[in-house]
Structures are given as structure tokens and as C-alpha cells.
Design an enzyme around this catalytic site. Structure first.
Site, PDB file in Angstrom:
ATOM      1  CE  LYS A  20      -3.940  -2.395   2.435  1.00  0.00           C
ATOM      2  NZ  LYS A  20      -4.602  -2.359   3.529  1.00  0.00           N
ATOM      3  CE1 TYR A  60      -9.148  -3.540   0.426  1.00  0.00           C
ATOM      4  CE2 TYR A  60      -8.412  -1.295  -0.566  1.00  0.00           C
ATOM      5  CZ  TYR A  60      -8.191  -2.603   0.227  1.00  0.00           C
ATOM      6  OH  TYR A  60      -6.884  -2.974   0.864  1.00  0.00           O
ATOM      7  CG  ASN A 123      -3.512  -2.560   7.229  1.00  0.00           C
ATOM      8  OD1 ASN A 123      -3.578  -1.980   6.030  1.00  0.00           O
ATOM      9  ND2 ASN A 123      -4.315  -3.502   7.408  1.00  0.00           N
ATOM     10  CG  HIS A 126      -5.020  -6.316  -0.618  1.00  0.00           C
ATOM     11  ND1 HIS A 126      -6.062  -6.433   0.036  1.00  0.00           N
ATOM     12  CD2 HIS A 126      -4.884  -7.065  -1.455  1.00  0.00           C
ATOM     13  CE1 HIS A 126      -6.871  -7.385  -0.557  1.00  0.00           C
ATOM     14  NE2 HIS A 126      -6.056  -7.726  -1.562  1.00  0.00           N
ATOM     15  CD  GLU A 137      -8.271  -9.338  -3.964  1.00  0.00           C
ATOM     16  OE1 GLU A 137      -7.379  -9.689  -3.577  1.00  0.00           O
ATOM     17  OE2 GLU A 137      -9.132  -8.811  -2.968  1.00  0.00           O
TER      18      GLU A 137
END
Ligand code: GDP
Ligand code: MG
Length: 160
Positions: A20, A60, A123, A126, A137
Site C-alpha cells: 500500500k 474494495y 497497515n 494487502h 483480484e
């Protein structure tokens, strides 16, 4: 033909992993790739890309009703990400264990989030949560397909 495939290929999976924007900004790309490489997984595709809002919303989509959805989309589009496809035996579940729990305060030391993250909204990484979502994905992020290659190390990593 069978001979051109890995032995034991039936048990091989692919998963979608994304570093990310915070992971990129903090210089964690090399460390994260290293963890997957050294484990014995194979990199099948990778790109450095800043995605548009509509694309992040699609990635998402399952979380669209969550109160944190808009913040999550803002976070993901805030800078470039590293999108990757990794292959290996049980790579979906094992990749999630390498990454650690969603909430970094619950992620064990030794996991990526346990070692490098504090906040759930920062965080670092992913990883697909199931074989089916991985396929979705990978199709979304890599419509051009992935590289088919075989590591010469394969018999040193896998028993078969
Ligand atoms: P993951 O599969 O472990 O990434 O977790 P989820 O699929 O449940 O959520 C996707 C991402 O949304 C997480 O990695 C977090 O960055 C973010 N997220 C999840 N839950 C929360 C939350 O309660 N608050 C905030 N701010 N972000 C969250
Ligand atoms: Mg998820």
C-alpha cells in the site's frame, strides 16, 4: 504437456499482494518482496502504479458499506502501490499469515503488520483472503496476464 509443468502443480495457487502507499513511502518494498521470495514463493507479475478512485472502489467493492470505506479508498489512491502476483503451495493462506492480522495491534511480531504497522488504516500491505478473491483480484489488476516461468530452485523448495 505434463512434463512442461511443475511436478505437484495441482497444489500450486496464486495470490494478489499489494504494498500500500504507506509501505512504498516508508521504503518497505524490498523487505516485503524479500520475505515472500525467501519463503520460496515465485513472483509472477509486478507493477508500480497509482490507481484511480473508481479502480480502488472496485478492488474494495465488498467493503463499500463499511464506515471506513471512503477513508480506505483515499488511502489506497494517495500514492503509488506495488501490485504483485505470487505463486506457491497454499500461498493464499500462508501469504495472509506472513502479512499478519488486519489490525496491527493484533498482528504478531514477525509478521509484516506486526513488525511495521500501528494503525488499521495504515497497515502497509494487502493480501487476498481466499483462492476465489485472489482470482478476481488478479484479473482486475493484471488483465494482461502474468509471466509463466519456472524456478530452477523448485526441487530445492518442494518435495515432489
Ligand atoms: P484485510 O483483508 O486484512 O486487508 O482486511 P479487510 O479486507 O477486512 O479490510 C481491508 C482494509 O480496510 C484493511 O487492510 C484496512 O486497511 C482497512 N480497514 C479494515 N477495517 C478497518 C477499520 O475498522 N478502520 C479503518 N480505518 N480501516 C479499516
Ligand atoms: Mg481483505
Amino acid at each position: 504437456s505434463k512434463r512442461e509443468k511443475y511436478q505437484g502443480e495441482e497444489t500450486m495457487e496464486t495470490t494478489f499482494i499489494m504494498i500500500k502507499p504507506d509501505g512504498v513511502q516508508r521504503g518497505l518494498i524490498g523487505d516485503i518482496i524479500s520475505r515472500f521470495e525467501k519463503k520460496g514463493f515465485y513472483l509472477k507479475a509486478m507493477k508500480f502504479i497509482t490507481v484511480e478512485r473508481s479502480f480502488a472502489e472496485k478492488h474494495y467493492a465488498d467493503l463499500a458499506t463499511k464506515p471506513f470505506f471512503n477513508g480506505l479508498v483515499e488511502y489506497i489512491i494517495s500514492g503509488p502501490v506495488v501490485a504483485m502476483v505470487w505463486e506457491g503451495k497454499d500461498v493464499v493462506a500462508t501469504g495472509r499469515r506472513i502479512i499478519g492480522a488486519t489490525r496491527p495491534w493484533e498482528a504478531l511480531p514477525g509478521t509484516i503488520r506486526g513488525d511495521y504497522a500501528v494503525e488499521v488504516g495504515r497497515n502497509v500491505i494487502h493480501g487476498s483472503d481466499a483462492v476465489e478473491s485472489a482470482q478476481k483480484e488478479i484479473a482486475l489488476w493484471f488483465p494482461e496476464g502474468v509471466s509463466e516461468w519456472k524456478s530452477q530452485m523448485h526441487p530445492w523448495i518442494y518435495e515432489v
